[in-house]
Design an enzyme around this catalytic site. Sequence first.
Site, mmCIF file in Angstrom:
data_model
loop_
_atom_site.group_PDB
_atom_site.id
_atom_site.type_symbol
_atom_site.label_atom_id
_atom_site.label_comp_id
_atom_site.label_asym_id
_atom_site.label_seq_id
_atom_site.Cartn_x
_atom_site.Cartn_y
_atom_site.Cartn_z
ATOM 1 N N LYS A 103 0.639 -1.078 0.041
ATOM 2 C CA LYS A 103 -0.104 -0.076 0.012
ATOM 3 C C LYS A 103 0.886 1.204 0.100
ATOM 4 O O LYS A 103 0.281 2.266 -0.381
ATOM 5 C CB LYS A 103 -0.906 -0.020 1.249
ATOM 6 C CG LYS A 103 -2.076 -1.067 0.891
ATOM 7 C CD LYS A 103 -3.550 -0.501 0.869
ATOM 8 C CE LYS A 103 -4.468 -1.551 0.683
ATOM 9 N NZ LYS A 103 -4.585 -2.900 1.186
ATOM 10 N N SER B 109 1.201 -10.034 -0.414
ATOM 11 C CA SER B 109 0.841 -8.464 -0.363
ATOM 12 C C SER B 109 1.228 -7.813 0.954
ATOM 13 O O SER B 109 1.526 -6.626 0.894
ATOM 14 C CB SER B 109 -0.729 -8.336 -0.508
ATOM 15 O OG SER B 109 -1.262 -9.055 0.314
#
Length: 326
Positions: free
Chosen positions: A56, A308
Amino acid sequence: MNQTIFPTLADIYKAWRRIGGLIRQTPLVLSERLSHLWGGEVYLKLENLQLTGTFKARGAANKIFSLTEEEKKRGVIAFSTGNHGRATAYICRSLGLPVVICLSERVPSFRVEAMKALGAEVVAHGQSQDEAYQKALEIKNDRRLTMVAPFDDFEVICGQGTIALEIISQLPEVKTVVVPLSGGGLFSGVALALKSINPSINTIGVSMTVAPAMIRSLQAGKPVEIPEVDSLADALLGGIGLDNQLTFELTRCYLDRFAEVTEEEIGRSMAQALIFERQVIEGSGAVGLAALESDKITGPSPMVIVVSGGNVDMTNLLRLVEKYKT
Ligand SMILES: *Cc1c(COP(=O)(O)O)cnc(C)c1O
């Protein structure tokens, strides 16, 4: 109505140049264990080792770099289940910009503390993402801040897409790429870049069975709401937005296949990743591993699984290791 403008490969290259000085190029490592299990080469793209513990940081950095000096000075606001807020707070601190993080009261306290430690003003409001979002809009308008959206944003998608450029440079012969799928910012950016460079690369999205918001939306042919539940993959919770502008269309366009994994499969993969790969991986980061380990996905070799994130409560992770070690 305005015509929607979708990102292109050129926009993702631009993002790569912009954020390169701030973001880590993460390792791509061969997993001997998973390669043996699957019968082809399996590589892990370790975004759990990215700054702030998740990819992110890429999207947040690209969005914030795209703002005018005036907008930067006024500051930014984000609403988030945690990782997006943490990334936004980190990037703002690096650049010396003011930041407000809005979240629901359901977000685990260790994630809230991490954002406060980064110097963000944290506002906890409501029981759902939606209530937190309404609050964020209110503060944004009152203080004339810029909203950094978690996934449905042109610049955020381009930032996440830089992962694909790294994968291609690290493993030019890649044939299958597996990506965790929630709001679809990660998937959209990565798949758009991969398919633009080589349309024959296979793309697979993976969500958790208890709340696969994007998959249900694709099946319905439009964004749908799903009930709020708890999951080990907490960073994949939340809907895709009923007025979704970009990621629904992009995912529909670039997704070849998808899989859903159970809580049991996610928990086991988190434990095995720590034991055998020596990697700390959060539930959302482990869904691709879980799908492969439970034989739910395949494709031409070599395969890359995007891991991720790694922001997991260590007590919970060790409990899973205790439960699943064999
Ligand atoms: C946000 C997040 C995802 C999902 O990304 P989307 O762009 O919402 O699909 C996956 N894994 C982790 C660790 C995340 O923080």
